[in-house]
Write an enzyme that holds these catalytic residues in place. Sequence first.
Site, PDB file in Angstrom:
ATOM      1  N   ARG A 132      -7.568  -0.848  -6.518  1.00 13.02           N
ATOM      2  CA  ARG A 132      -7.705   0.667  -6.250  1.00 13.02           C
ATOM      3  C   ARG A 132      -8.330   1.830  -6.787  1.00 13.02           C
ATOM      4  O   ARG A 132      -7.420   1.963  -7.216  1.00 13.02           O
ATOM      5  CB  ARG A 132      -6.878   1.196  -4.870  1.00 13.02           C
ATOM      6  CG  ARG A 132      -6.313  -0.467  -4.052  1.00 13.02           C
ATOM      7  CD  ARG A 132      -5.603   0.199  -2.793  1.00 13.02           C
ATOM      8  NE  ARG A 132      -6.455   0.394  -1.837  1.00 13.02           N
ATOM      9  CZ  ARG A 132      -5.347   1.585  -0.723  1.00 13.02           C
ATOM     10  NH1 ARG A 132      -4.101   1.245  -0.633  1.00 13.02           N
ATOM     11  NH2 ARG A 132      -6.430   1.730  -0.245  1.00 13.02           N
TER      12      ARG A 132
ATOM     13  N   ARG B  59       0.612  -1.452  -0.016  1.00 15.16           N
ATOM     14  CA  ARG B  59       0.392   0.185  -0.225  1.00 15.16           C
ATOM     15  C   ARG B  59       1.170   0.568   0.433  1.00 15.16           C
ATOM     16  O   ARG B  59       1.786   1.172   0.345  1.00 15.16           O
ATOM     17  CB  ARG B  59      -1.021  -0.320   1.380  1.00 15.16           C
ATOM     18  CG  ARG B  59      -1.039  -0.599   2.526  1.00 15.16           C
ATOM     19  CD  ARG B  59      -0.201   0.178   3.054  1.00 15.16           C
ATOM     20  NE  ARG B  59      -0.266   1.917   3.833  1.00 15.16           N
ATOM     21  CZ  ARG B  59       1.184   2.244   3.441  1.00 15.16           C
ATOM     22  NH1 ARG B  59       2.382   1.657   3.622  1.00 15.16           N
ATOM     23  NH2 ARG B  59       0.652   3.777   3.547  1.00 15.16           N
ATOM     24  N   GLY B  60       0.200   2.407  -0.416  1.00 17.74           N
ATOM     25  CA  GLY B  60       1.020   3.608  -0.173  1.00 17.74           C
ATOM     26  C   GLY B  60       0.629   3.828  -2.214  1.00 17.74           C
ATOM     27  O   GLY B  60       1.402   2.580  -2.617  1.00 17.74           O
ATOM     28  N   ALA B  61       0.702   5.240  -2.588  1.00 17.66           N
ATOM     29  CA  ALA B  61       0.562   5.373  -3.704  1.00 17.66           C
ATOM     30  C   ALA B  61       1.272   4.845  -4.765  1.00 17.66           C
ATOM     31  O   ALA B  61       1.508   4.518  -5.111  1.00 17.66           O
ATOM     32  CB  ALA B  61       0.356   6.945  -3.831  1.00 17.66           C
TER      33      ALA B  61
ATOM     34  N   LYS C  78      -4.555   9.774   2.988  1.00 22.37           N
ATOM     35  CA  LYS C  78      -5.741   8.931   3.977  1.00 22.37           C
ATOM     36  C   LYS C  78      -6.332   9.871   4.820  1.00 22.37           C
ATOM     37  O   LYS C  78      -6.391  11.076   5.140  1.00 22.37           O
ATOM     38  CB  LYS C  78      -4.135   8.806   4.830  1.00 22.37           C
ATOM     39  CG  LYS C  78      -4.941   7.799   5.848  1.00 22.37           C
ATOM     40  CD  LYS C  78      -5.870   6.278   5.406  1.00 22.37           C
ATOM     41  CE  LYS C  78      -5.065   5.584   4.569  1.00 22.37           C
ATOM     42  NZ  LYS C  78      -6.172   4.616   3.676  1.00 22.37           N
TER      43      LYS C  78
ATOM     44  N   GLN D 232      -1.903   2.235   9.557  1.00 15.23           N
ATOM     45  CA  GLN D 232      -0.309   2.926   9.535  1.00 15.23           C
ATOM     46  C   GLN D 232       0.697   3.650  10.015  1.00 15.23           C
ATOM     47  O   GLN D 232       2.206   3.326   9.912  1.00 15.23           O
ATOM     48  CB  GLN D 232      -1.247   3.604   7.674  1.00 15.23           C
ATOM     49  CG  GLN D 232      -1.613   2.233   6.805  1.00 15.23           C
ATOM     50  CD  GLN D 232      -3.548   3.037   6.726  1.00 15.23           C
ATOM     51  OE1 GLN D 232      -3.897   3.256   7.971  1.00 15.23           O
ATOM     52  NE2 GLN D 232      -4.047   2.696   5.446  1.00 15.23           N
TER      53      GLN D 232
ATOM     54  N   ASP E 151      -2.544  10.472  -1.731  1.00 16.95           N
ATOM     55  CA  ASP E 151      -2.379   9.501  -3.127  1.00 16.95           C
ATOM     56  C   ASP E 151      -2.660  10.421  -4.124  1.00 16.95           C
ATOM     57  O   ASP E 151      -2.753   9.950  -5.988  1.00 16.95           O
ATOM     58  CB  ASP E 151      -4.209   9.186  -2.983  1.00 16.95           C
ATOM     59  CG  ASP E 151      -3.162   7.914  -1.341  1.00 16.95           C
ATOM     60  OD1 ASP E 151      -3.481   8.399  -0.416  1.00 16.95           O
ATOM     61  OD2 ASP E 151      -3.378   7.025  -2.533  1.00 16.95           O
TER      62      ASP E 151
END
Length: 354
Positions: A93, A44-46, A254, A202, A243
């Site tokens: 996503r 995860r994480g852009a 987030k 996170q 993002d």
Amino acid sequence: MRSVELTGDVVRMVNQKVLPGRLEMLELNTAEQVAQAIRDLTVRGAPAIGVAAAFGLVLAADALARPEQSTGPPTDPFWDGLDQAHQLLRSTRPTAVNLFWALDRMMARAREQRTSGASAQQVAMVLREEAGRMADEDVDVNRRIGQLGQTLLRDGDGVLTHCNAGALATVDYGTALGVIRAAHESGKRLRVYIDETRPVLQGARLTAWEAVQAGWDATLITDNMAGHFMRLGHIQAAIVGADRVAANGDVANKIGTYTVAVLCREHGIPFYVAAPISTLDLRLASGEQIVIEERHADEVKGYGGIRWAPEGVRVANPAFDVTPWRYVTAIITEKGIANPPFDVHLKQLAAAQG
Ligand code: MRU
């Protein structure tokens, strides 16, 4: 160590679901497995999901190229299969534009090969090289963001961050945490405040883990403590990742980021966003047009097998929110720091060379 990498026929990635309990590297062999890993937040994480998707497409291209015997152009099933893998990875996503940016870049390379008459093996090789370049560039870009961004922080500052925009959320080094890392590397001592970042933590699980690994002076707080520490004067700056950033500077990040930005405004604290140019989506006039992912209700009702909400309660679980540009002090990219008016400065930075 890179959080995601491609070695031979395998995509290796840190399993972010089991941190900080254990540091586990997963080995994935198919585009379908990579798509599932993106969907379920294993990665995860852009920037990290963009690179992971590119690697997933390489696995698909390799598998599709294997049965192709001819040294001539690939068959229709090769191109159909590649497009299916592309669509599958795209559907994982919706919010982080880096996913679409990375896949568009990969498919553009594939299309070039199609018109040049390359073989299936050559297409697969070109895609592998492109994905590798993307991963290397990500580390380089983050270091540049860090170098530029650390000039905004002063020795002794208390710096609040939300979610995880660190080495784990990128190939390495991080964006928002890259700025904090670069500040430490240049000799500044910061007091880092980490929002736990409900619902999937996170901050508490991943940013806190990175902070402990790096040996920072870091304090974990619950999300609802940020205003308290700002009022007491413990926080001099907030820095987050993104993002997707719209042309006017509205920032999707987030869930909870908007609250932090509003609190910063109330307390006269600068609110910085660190994001690579690949996170800009200048086709969107404002954040109104950004699709916000809605995730499963179970993430809000409990965590790690423990359920604290009653059966039958209605739940909302938007994974991201949009911070209007007017709350953003500056957006730190690898090509420079944009200040308002963002609609002018982001366009200039995106068009700049290098
Ligand atoms: O749902 P996540 O964990 O993928 O959300 C991540 C974030 O919101 C990060 O702040 C953002 O992707 C930037 S990562 C450098």
